[in-house]
Write a protein that holds these residues in place. Structure first.
Motif, PDB file in Angstrom:
ATOM      1  N   PHE A 587       0.832  -1.214   0.000  1.00  0.00           N
ATOM      2  CA  PHE A 587       0.000   0.000   0.000  1.00  0.00           C
ATOM      3  C   PHE A 587       0.862   1.258   0.000  1.00  0.00           C
ATOM      4  CE2 PHE A 587      -3.098  -3.090   1.453  1.00  0.00           C
ATOM      5  CZ  PHE A 587      -4.239  -2.682   0.783  1.00  0.00           C
ATOM      6  N   HIS A 588       2.193   1.076  -0.069  1.00  0.00           N
ATOM      7  CA  HIS A 588       3.063   2.231   0.161  1.00  0.00           C
ATOM      8  C   HIS A 588       3.842   2.610  -1.087  1.00  0.00           C
ATOM      9  CE1 HIS A 588       1.882   1.910   4.267  1.00  0.00           C
ATOM     10  NE2 HIS A 588       2.098   0.614   4.175  1.00  0.00           N
ATOM     11  N   LEU A 589       3.370   3.674  -1.733  1.00  0.00           N
ATOM     12  CA  LEU A 589       4.031   4.163  -2.948  1.00  0.00           C
ATOM     13  C   LEU A 589       4.274   5.658  -2.814  1.00  0.00           C
ATOM     14  CD1 LEU A 589       1.579   2.371  -5.422  1.00  0.00           C
ATOM     15  CD2 LEU A 589       3.848   1.566  -4.758  1.00  0.00           C
ATOM     16  N   PRO A 590       5.075   6.092  -1.844  1.00  0.00           N
ATOM     17  CA  PRO A 590       5.197   7.539  -1.620  1.00  0.00           C
ATOM     18  C   PRO A 590       5.735   8.278  -2.839  1.00  0.00           C
ATOM     19  CG  PRO A 590       6.805   6.319  -0.308  1.00  0.00           C
ATOM     20  CD  PRO A 590       5.868   5.314  -0.883  1.00  0.00           C
ATOM     21  N   LEU A 591       6.584   7.651  -3.663  1.00  0.00           N
ATOM     22  CA  LEU A 591       7.106   8.367  -4.834  1.00  0.00           C
ATOM     23  C   LEU A 591       5.966   8.677  -5.806  1.00  0.00           C
ATOM     24  CD1 LEU A 591      10.448   6.439  -5.472  1.00  0.00           C
ATOM     25  CD2 LEU A 591      10.226   8.820  -4.775  1.00  0.00           C
ATOM     26  N   HIS A 592       5.097   7.695  -6.033  1.00  0.00           N
ATOM     27  CA  HIS A 592       3.941   7.937  -6.899  1.00  0.00           C
ATOM     28  C   HIS A 592       3.127   9.106  -6.371  1.00  0.00           C
ATOM     29  CE1 HIS A 592       4.811   3.820  -8.216  1.00  0.00           C
ATOM     30  NE2 HIS A 592       3.996   3.994  -9.237  1.00  0.00           N
TER      31      HIS A 592
END
Length: 1838
Positions: A587-592
């Motif tokens: 659930f973790h896509l901080p760059l996106h």
């Protein structure tokens, strides 16, 4: 010299030294001082020695006393700031209206002295500590300063005389170095054992550091001196090393140096390493750092990589450390002044509270503030290093933030250190360093060869949030524009930051368990979500706040560029090509999300062009994959496909959409997918979606299919998920053109539609503008204005017997009608049930307002226009692939294929309608012609939905399993005739190989244009996935004849839904009503779509008319005719079932209602059916009872008695009555007090004690009642049971291990029928109803006969009953009654346990219950009839039990008061053995006598005898009234009445004339001179009123009324006489008539005078004289007490709880810092007793007695084990009842009608009168046990 000075007196020495030092040549003074200090402050001395401290104080004061010195210094205080420092748990205030920085806070004093009316402020309990910002204009607006700091005090303060602080400047440096030396000396590198040693060192230094703290509080002048000393480098150099000869000092300097060595970030070995490996590439590496350091490990460490990814975490990656810009961050610290070293030790000792407070107390000094901030930054890396090692990281984090928030909230200062000390570089580097310690290899995509590293969420660093002080500082400084701009301009920093963010990209990877349930559910997801929110999202929001205007375009462009670079690196490192790995999700896509949010901001606020920020198509396709994977996984999780991963995976899915996370998680993801959808080929996008959701196989025209990815029960929810996702994607406009106000409104509406919400819940649920701590909700329009626009406030309501509601907001009607948006609701719900709840509320609204009565479908809502940049999104709705899907699904639903649902149809129709509402601009020309040819795409002619709607599709070729029904059909005849159509059929082949083909083609186009290299590593072509394995039944190709268009299918579905053949006539199209179609079910939705299609295109209109016009409907496919019939049957059956259900429900409801009416009566005065258990309807038979356990009914017998379920409780409610009808006020200042002396309980105690002093014990114990405090109250629910059934019921409860809220061992249980709490059973007396007739018979015997009969009855001896079950039970109940209250409330006699004592207790139980019932009836009997209280009353049974017990005591006939009431006797004083006389009749309590007489006579008592007793006692009462009255007269009045009465005496009817009686009484009592004289002194002041005959009559009636009420009530219970209601004025007449005191012949309604009720058994004057002589014969020395006893007043007002102030703050400010009276400490949990105002410690160990805490003790003392306490720090009320307690709720609510438990929100609270009344009502009526359900044991610990 030193020795002699030390011997001399400290004061004179100090004075001497001061004068020497003040001379111009002060060398001898300096020398003397130094020698003295060497001796006093010798570091070898133990630090705990107070002597040194004492010397310092004397020296500083220079001969004065230290207090005077402090005063003098304070007078020179020039500080304009408050700067008060506080530690955790301190109560402070924050005013958002006045704050410039979100961290602003004020101490209570400054807040109360400032003007904050109408501001948005709240009180809060400090978590980490803080300091008051009053006076600091950098942090808050000047308008909010308090009076003290508003005037710039600095100007008018005189300058400080030099000699005042001369000594301080000389002595303090030595004092500080002394502290430092102790710190150096005590330090040892921490391992397990030495932590205690550090604590010990600190304890010894406590006094020294407190002394420094004291100095800082002397104000500005002293702070300036301290600053000079702390920052002076010269002094530091001189003192730090220690003198040459001092070995000790040298040694501890060595220790200091060794401690310094480990302070750099790079440890010693690394430094060597970095010199070799990194020296050449230091600068060069910087450029590639963002690209490589985070992703690919050093070449040198490749080998250790072979051993698996585990030790990546342990590997120190030198590359990072060597390439950071600023080597000074990494290096060892060097100190130049005291301040630096003090801070260093503060860190080493892990921030001791005292040191922190000292360092912060100095902050008002500007020079200090700047130096200290720089020092802090210099030590920043060291602080974090220490923090990571610390065992107490929580406490330490709090203390760090306590300091840093004071420094970095100030923009000026933050900018200064950013420029001078590279603050930003320091922070980013330290963050990187911190996270490096817990990296592991990412297993996303390619598990073996991934080069990407992510943080390990299981590490303590993340699990315990150890990084938060750092991140919080970082966010804090980014909130300053000047600092954020520097950050955004510094490209190398941005690169570093992106590499930091990429550590979180793909963390906490979930792999779907396919075989068995996961063994251990990891909870790491908490850490992961917290880390992404705090470490990535919040800094992002911080940066975004500064990118709002056109001028900042470049910042956005830069960030976007670096984001894309970082994403590209990430794709390469995880080896991503085009397909995500199956069964994985993160659930973790901080760059996106960084990319998405900067994109959105750039387009929305900065006017950037979207295309300029987008990468090439291939990158976009890659970017799309992972967010889409998350959306599909959400659907999988809700379809239970991840069920083997345990509950935590559901937790992740919920957290992802939860209100605090959604706008940093799901919103950016959906926005990013919208951007991709608007840019990529729509057919490619749509087919990707269905492929990702694994439902491609389902989308076939055939009735059967094979799906290798899903089980059949998962297909429907996944298909619904895919369609819902498409609807959300096409209709959500959060980032695509909605203004902030519209967003706020939409969010608010969606939350309110799910449920009514309280104000605080709503604030919490609306995603804030997540710039942390800002508390600002997006939009210019304020939250309150918007709320009042969309919602109505429902004030809190109170059901007297139920829960207390809070104030709620509910949507306005027009919101339901026009703005309810189910799509937004679906997006925002954490629990699926909330969607259903919203729909239920919506349908309830439609029914109520008569718009639609059936089961409505989610309404369709018009959308905001798209921002021009995103118009490509509309192409999704106009692409052939989607149209084929829509057509297929409509067909399948019409054909009733399996796994279709109403929701699927609803979403399909929604998509069609969205398509009709948003037309694509360009014509049907295709963009990519080459695809067109290869695709055999003849399904639809164009890409426009409107054009395709009426396109008829004739044949479709499908692949079906052999077993499918379609296979057996003959090929359609048309094929043989017309070859051209047949070839066309062939071209309309296999829809979904088509999707795959289209995908493949698109992939090839891209690959051709992209680098060929990737071709080699491509996984097997995606098309191959669609060939199912051949194991299952073979697939055969069949051709289906369809001959339908989308329009015709819609019309047929309309017929199917409405179950009518020609449901749409062609006339219908001529007048469509758009507004009529806005709300309704599926039929309405189809009509709406057809109407839109008809209005938008003439061709469609023609088609619809054609379809509807064919009067005989088109022949449906063969299969559907039986199914049609089936659906008809089904409908009918359903309808019948529904009706049956309604009927059953109605019947059940009426049953329940009748049960509720009989059983559960909790306080409803309306119901008038009194349960008279004594008298039953049928005459001439026994009283019958029903047993609620065995269900049999019968009469109560001696062998098998029935019992009444009762609750016995001790009560002091009566004792708390007072004479004043106004409740006492709760004291809120030191001047106010509550005096308990005037309460009923106190007064009765005093009376009894007085009587016992002068009169015979046994007679005293019959002259009063006890039980005002600690009396036993008996109440019942009215249900009866066999006593033996009850015993077995208790046995079963005892064996039942379920945790109950009550204790079976104490005899507690709940009534088996109504579940009301009870603790005993009261036996019912066997008896015939016929007897009742005999008791009631009116009698005509003359009075003297009755008097004699009563006397004889009293002389009958009590017969000991034979031992029966009934008598045993009666004894056991008596025992229960005695055990209910405490011993001290039973033993009032001199010899406890004596029969007299017991006797007193027993009749007092009866008295208590009668009095309480009166109180429950409102204190009088005016309301007549049965009240709710009467239903709970069981006085009849209780009287029998008590009477049976009391008959065992006979009254000695010689002392029987009856004779003294009915005969004039001669003095018998001589016979008396006891030297003390009996209590005079005038002092006796008449109601007590009544109860004694009734209880001691044989039962049942005839009514005539009862009336006789009442009549005989009335004259005594009347005489007491006259006596009390006569004492109130002034001597003149007394003489006047004496004369006028004497005149009357000779007249007629003197027996019933009060004047005659009064004058006789006065003359008799005047015999004892002293009696009237005692009062005379006070008398004159007392009576200002003039006594008229009317006022005298009124007083006499008031005096007699309590007795009459009691007698009437008793008569009502014993004989079942009705109570008639009346007006207050008539009460006396009605009651006296009811009791037979006046002849009934008197006209009803005519006023009865109190004297006319008198009926004297013998000559009144003789009797009066006898009674008076008893009083006048008392010795004169007791005159004063005698008067007190004569003037009794039986009237008491109703019991009330204390009167509370309106504003809670008044209570809170006075009590929360008030010291406990018992232990003189401020309690941690202070509480207030609301009955008597006592201040107690809740749970305080300090006030325990014999293991019982103070609240429980107080409840026993004040309320006989019932206590009502207000918890000061929580604003809630707890009830203690015996051994149990419960949380009652709060009587203080905020402006929105909400409680604020634990004062978490800290908003102003106001008293809610209704709630307080309910509380008081429950207290008075003793119903806490029945109404409050959640009880638990307190184990004496409250």
């Amino acid at each position: 010299m030193a020795a002699s000075t030390q011997r001399r007196d400290k004061k004179t020495t100090a004075a001497l030294l001061k004068t020497e030092l003040a001379r111009t040549d002060n060398s001898s003074g300096v020398r003397g001082l130094q020698e003295l200090l060497d001796a006093v402050l010798s570091p070898e001395e133990s630090a705990a020695d107070a002597e040194a401290l004492d010397w310092c104080k004397h020296l500083l004061a220079g001969g004065d006393s230290f207090e005077d010195f402090c005063k003098t210094v304070r007078s020179y205080d020039n500080a304009a700031l408050c700067g008060l420092v506080w530690t955790a748990n301190f109560v402070a205030y924050r005013c958002r209206t006045c704050g410039i920085s979100p961290c602003m806070s004020l101490c209570a004093e400054c807040f109360n002295h400032g003007d904050h009316t109408g501001h948005d402020f709240n009180m809060f309990r400090s978590q980490a500590g803080g300091a008051c910002d009053c006076g600091d204009s950098n942090v808050m607006r000047e308008s909010g300063f308090c009076r003290r700091h508003r005037l710039k005090t600095g100007e008018d303060v005189p300058s400080v005389p030099r000699e005042l602080l001369l000594m301080s400047e000389m002595v303090l440096p030595r004092f500080i170095i002394c502290i430092i030396q102790h710190l150096r000396d005590g330090y040892a590198e921490p391992d397990g054992s030495s932590e205690r040693d550090l604590q010990k060192v600190l304890q010894q230094l406590e006094l020294h550091i407190s002394f420094l703290e004291e100095l800082t509080k002397m104000g500005g002048a002293m702070r300036t001196v301290l600053t000079k000393i702390l920052t002076n480098q010269q002094t530091f150099r001189e003192l730090s090393m220690g003198q040459e000869e001092n070995v000790y000092a040298k040694r501890n300097y060595e220790k200091y140096l060794s401690a310094l060595r480990s302070s750099g970030l790079a440890s010693v070995e690394e430094k060597g390493a970095s010199a070799d490996s990194g020296s050449g590439g230091g600068a060069a590496a910087l450029g590639s750092l963002g690209a490589t350091a985070a992703a690919s490990p050093d070449p040198s460490s490749k080998e250790e990589d072979q051993y698996g990814g585990q030790n990546v975490g342990q590997r120190k990656r030198v590359k990072l450390t060597s390439s950071t810009k600023d080597p000074s961050i990494m290096d060892t610290l060097k100190h130049k002044c005291f301040l630096e070293e003090l801070l260093f030790w503060t860190i080493k000792y892990e921030f001791p509270q005292k040191m922190v407070t000292f360092l912060l107390n100095m902050l008002p000094d500007q020079d200090y503030k700047i130096t200290f901030t720089k020092t802090f930054v210099q030590h920043y890396a060291f602080i974090m290093k220490t923090l990571m090692k610390s065992h107490e990281s929580d406490t330490m984090s709090n203390r760090i933030v306590h300091i840093s928030v004071q420094l970095f909230s100030n923009e000026e200062l933050a900018r200064h250190v950013t420029e001078e000390c590279q603050l930003l570089d320091v922070m980013v580097t330290v963050l990187l360093y911190m996270m490096e310690s817990c990296l592991i290899r990412s297993e996303l995509q390619d598990e073996q060869n991934s080069h990407h590293v992510v943080v390990n969420c299981g590490e303590a660093l993340l699990k315990n949030n150890t990084y938060w002080p750092l991140v919080s500082d970082f966010i804090n400084i980014l909130s300053h524009q000047s600092v954020a701009k520097r950050f955004l301009e510094d490209h190398s920093l941005l690169m570093l930051w992106m590499s930091f963010v990429s550590f979180f990209q793909g963390m906490n990877l979930n792999k779907r368990e396919l075989n068995e349930h996961v063994e251990f559910e990891s909870q790491t997801y908490y850490a992961a979500f917290a880390a992404e929110l705090e470490a990535c999202a919040q800094p992002m929001w911080g940066l975004l706040t500064h990118c709002k205007v056109k001028e900042t375009q470049d910042y956005t462009k830069t960030v976007v560029r670096y984001c894309l670079d970082a994403l590209q690196i990430w794709f390469d490192n995880i080896g991503f090509v085009d397909e995500p790995a199956p069964n994985q999700v993160t659930f973790h896509l901080p760059l996106h999300r960084y990319y998405a949010m900067f994109l959105s901001k750039g387009v929305k606020c900065q006017g950037l062009d979207l295309d300029s920020l987008l990468p090439d198509q291939e990158t976009l396709m890659k970017i799309m994959v992972h967010p889409l994977q998350i959306q599909a996984s959400l659907s999988e999780i809700h379809s239970n496909m991840w069920v083997r991963n345990g509950l935590q995976i559901k937790g992740q899915a919920m957290t992802y959409v939860q209100s605090h996370f959604c706008n940093s998680m799901i919103d950016p993801d959906i926005y990013l997918l919208q951007v991709c959808a608007s840019q990529l080929d729509p057919d490619y996008f749509i087919s990707s979606v269905f492929e990702r959701f694994k439902v491609v196989d389902l989308l076939t025209m055939a009735s059967q299919h094979q799906n290798n990815a899903l089980d059949s029960e998962q297909e429907r929810p996944m298909l619904e998920g895919a369609l819902t996702f498409l609807v959300i994607l096409c209709s959500l406009r959060l980032h695509l053109g909605m203004s902030d106000d519209e967003i706020l409104r939409a969010e608010m509406v969606s939350q309110l539609c799910m449920n009514d919400r309280t104000h605080s819940a709503l604030l919490d649920l609306i995603p804030e503008n997540p710039n942390p701590k800002s508390g600002i909700v997006p939009g210019s329009c304020s939250f309150e204005e918007m709320l009042s626009a969309v919602a109505d406030f429902k004030a809190p309501v109170f059901e007297p017997g139920g829960s207390m509601q809070q104030g709620m907001y509910t949507p306005k009607a027009e919101v339901w009608e026009k703005e309810f948006d189910p799509i937004m609701v679906i997006l925002r719900t954490v629990y699926r049930r909330d969607v259903q709840s919203a729909m239920d509320r919506y349908s309830a609204f439609l029914k109520q307002s008569g718009i639609h009565s059936g089961n409505p479908w989610p309404p369709y809502k018009e959308r905001t226009a798209l921002h021009p940049c995103y118009e490509g999104l509309v192409r999704l709705l106009h692409c052939k692939t989607l149209h084929i899907v829509i057509f297929t699904l409509l067909y399948k639903i019409w054909m009733d294929h399996q796994n279709m649902s109403e929701h699927v149809l609803c979403m399909v129709l929604y998509l069609i309608e969205l398509g009709l509402d948003s037309q694509v601009q360009d014509g049907p020309g295709e963009e990519v012609p080459c695809i067109e040819e290869n695709c055999h795409d003849s399904w639809f002619p164009s890409t426009n939905l409107l054009a395709n709607l009426h396109h008829v599709i004739n044949y479709v070729r499908v692949r079906v399993p052999e077993t499918a029904p379609e296979v057996k059909r003959e090929p359609p005849p048309s094929t043989s005739e017309d070859t051209s159509t047949f070839s066309q059929n062939l071209r309309e082949a296999q829809v979904f190989s088509l999707v795959a083909e289209r995908r493949k083609k698109f992939q090839e186009i891209i690959n051709r244009s992209s680098r060929e290299a990737s071709q080699a590593v491509r996984p097997k072509s995606s098309a191959s996935r669609w060939l199912p394995p051949g194991t299952q039944p073979q697939l055969v190709t069949e051709i289906l004849e369809i001959r339908e268009s989308m329009l015709s299918l819609l019309v047929k579905l309309h017929q199917k839904l409405s179950a009518r053949q020609n449901s749409l006539s062609d006339v219908w199209l001529e007048q469509p009503h758009a507004e009529r179609l806005a709300h309704g079910d599926g039929i309405t939705a189809i009509e709406r779509i057809l109407a839109k299609a008809a209005t938008r295109s003439r061709q469609s209109k023609r088609c619809i008319q054609e379809i509807c016009g064919k009067v005989c409907p088109p022949v449906p496919p063969k299969k559907s005719s039986p199914s049609d019939k089936k659906t008809m049957d089904k409908e009918e059956r359903r309808q019948r079932a529904r009706e049956r259900q309604q009927k059953l429900l109605a019947e059940f409801a009426s049953r329940q209602k009748s049960f509720m009416e009989t059983a559960m009566d909790v306080e409803s005065p309306e119901a008038d059916t009194a349960m008279d258990l004594g008298a039953s309807e049928q005459p001439d038979c026994e009283v019958l009872y029903d047993c609620v356990i065995c269900g049999q009914s019968g009469s109560s017998t001696d062998d098998r008695p029935f019992g009444l379920v009762v609750l016995l409780q001790a009560s002091s409610v009566l004792g708390h009555r007072s004479r004043n009808d106004q409740p006492k006020r709760l004291p809120t200042s030191d001047e106010e007090h509550i005096y308990p002396e005037d309460t009923c309980g106190a007064a009765c105690d005093v009376r009894l004690t007085l009587l016992q002093r002068f009169f015979k014990e046994s007679s005293c114990l019959q002259s009063v009642s006890i039980g005002w405090d600690g009396g036993v109250y008996v109440q019942t629910c009215g249900h009866t049971l066999h006593i033996d059934c009850h015993k077995s019921y208790m046995e079963s409860l005892r064996n039942d291990q379920v945790l109950q809220g009550f204790s079976v061992d104490k005899g507690e249980f709940t009534c088996p029928l109504c579940r009301q709490f009870a603790n005993s059973v009261l036996p019912c007396r066997p008896g015939q109803v016929t007897e009742a007739g005999a008791w009631h018979a009116p009698c005509h015997k003359p009075a003297h006969v009755l008097v004699k009969e009563v006397e004889d009855l009293q002389d009958q001896l009590g017969i000991f009953p034979t031992e029966t079950n009934l008598s045993k039970e009666m004894e056991s109940v008596i025992k229960d009654i005695k055990n209910t209250t405490q011993k001290k409330y039973m033993d009032y006699g001199r010899n406890p346990g004596s029969p007299d004592n017991d006797f007193l207790f027993m009749y007092s139980v009866a008295r208590t219950n009668l009095e309480l019932e009166l109180v429950h009836r409102g204190g009088n009997l005016c309301c007549g009839g049965a009240s709710a209280a009467a239903k709970r009353s069981c006085l009849n049974q209780l009287f029998h039990v008590l009477a049976m017990h009391m008959r065992l005591y006979s009254i000695d006939s010689a002392y029987n008061p009856w004779t003294r009431l009915t005969q004039v006797t001669h003095s018998r004083e001589s016979e008396c053995g006891d030297d003390r006389p009996e209590v005079p009749m005038l002092f006796r309590d008449v109601p007590s006598l009544l109860i004694i007489f009734v209880l001691t006579m044989p039962q049942p008592l005839r009514k005539e005898h009862f009336t006789c007793v009442v009549k005989v006692l009335y004259p005594l009462l009347y005489t007491q009234a006259l006596a009390a009255l006569s004492i109130k007269f002034t001597p003149e009045e007394r003489r006047a009445w004496l004369a006028s009465g004497a005149h009357q005496k000779s007249g007629f009817n003197t027996e019933t004339s009060w004047e005659a009686l009064l004058s006789h009484l006065v003359s008799e009592l005047s015999a004892a001179k002293t009696l009237y004289e005692v009062k005379a002194e006070e008398g004159s002041t007392l009576s200002s009123t003039v006594w008229t005959p009317q006022s005298i009559e009124l007083t006499l009636q008031q005096f007699c009324l309590p007795y009459l009420r009691l007698s009437c009530l008793l008569q009502h219970h014993l004989y079942g006489d009705g109570l008639t209601g009346c007006l207050n004025e008539e009460e006396f007449s009605v009651l006296s008539a009811c009791l037979g005191l006046v002849s009934p012949a008197a006209q009803p309604g005519s006023q009865v005078s109190s004297a006319s009720c008198l009926e004297w058994p013998v000559n009144p004057f003789a009797l009066l004289s006898q009674w008076c002589s008893e009083v006048t014969s008392l010795p004169e020395s007791q005159a004063e007490q005698t008067v007190t006893l004569v003037v009794q007043d039986p009237r008491w007002e109703a019991p009330r709880l204390l009167h509370l102030p309106d504003n809670y703050n008044t209570i809170f400010q006075y009590y929360h810092r008030k010291a406990c009276t018992a232990c003189s400490k401020v309690p941690k949990d202070p509480a207030l007793c609301l009955v008597c105002g006592a201040f107690v410690c809740l749970k305080g160990a300090c006030c325990k007695q014999q293991g019982i805490c103070e609240c429980v003790l107080h409840s026993q003392h004040c309320g006989a084990a019932t206590g009502i306490f207000l918890l000061i720090n929580a604003s809630v009320i707890i009830i203690i009842r015996g051994h149990r307690f419960c949380l009652w709720g709060s009587v203080y609510l905020d402006a929105h009608g909400e409680e604020d438990r634990d004062l978490r929100r800290g908003k102003p609270l106001f008293l809610c009168e209704e709630r307080y009344r309910v509380l008081e009502q429950q207290w008075v009526s003793h119903t806490f046990d029945h109404i409050n359900k959640r009880w638990g044991p307190h184990y004496n610990g409250l």
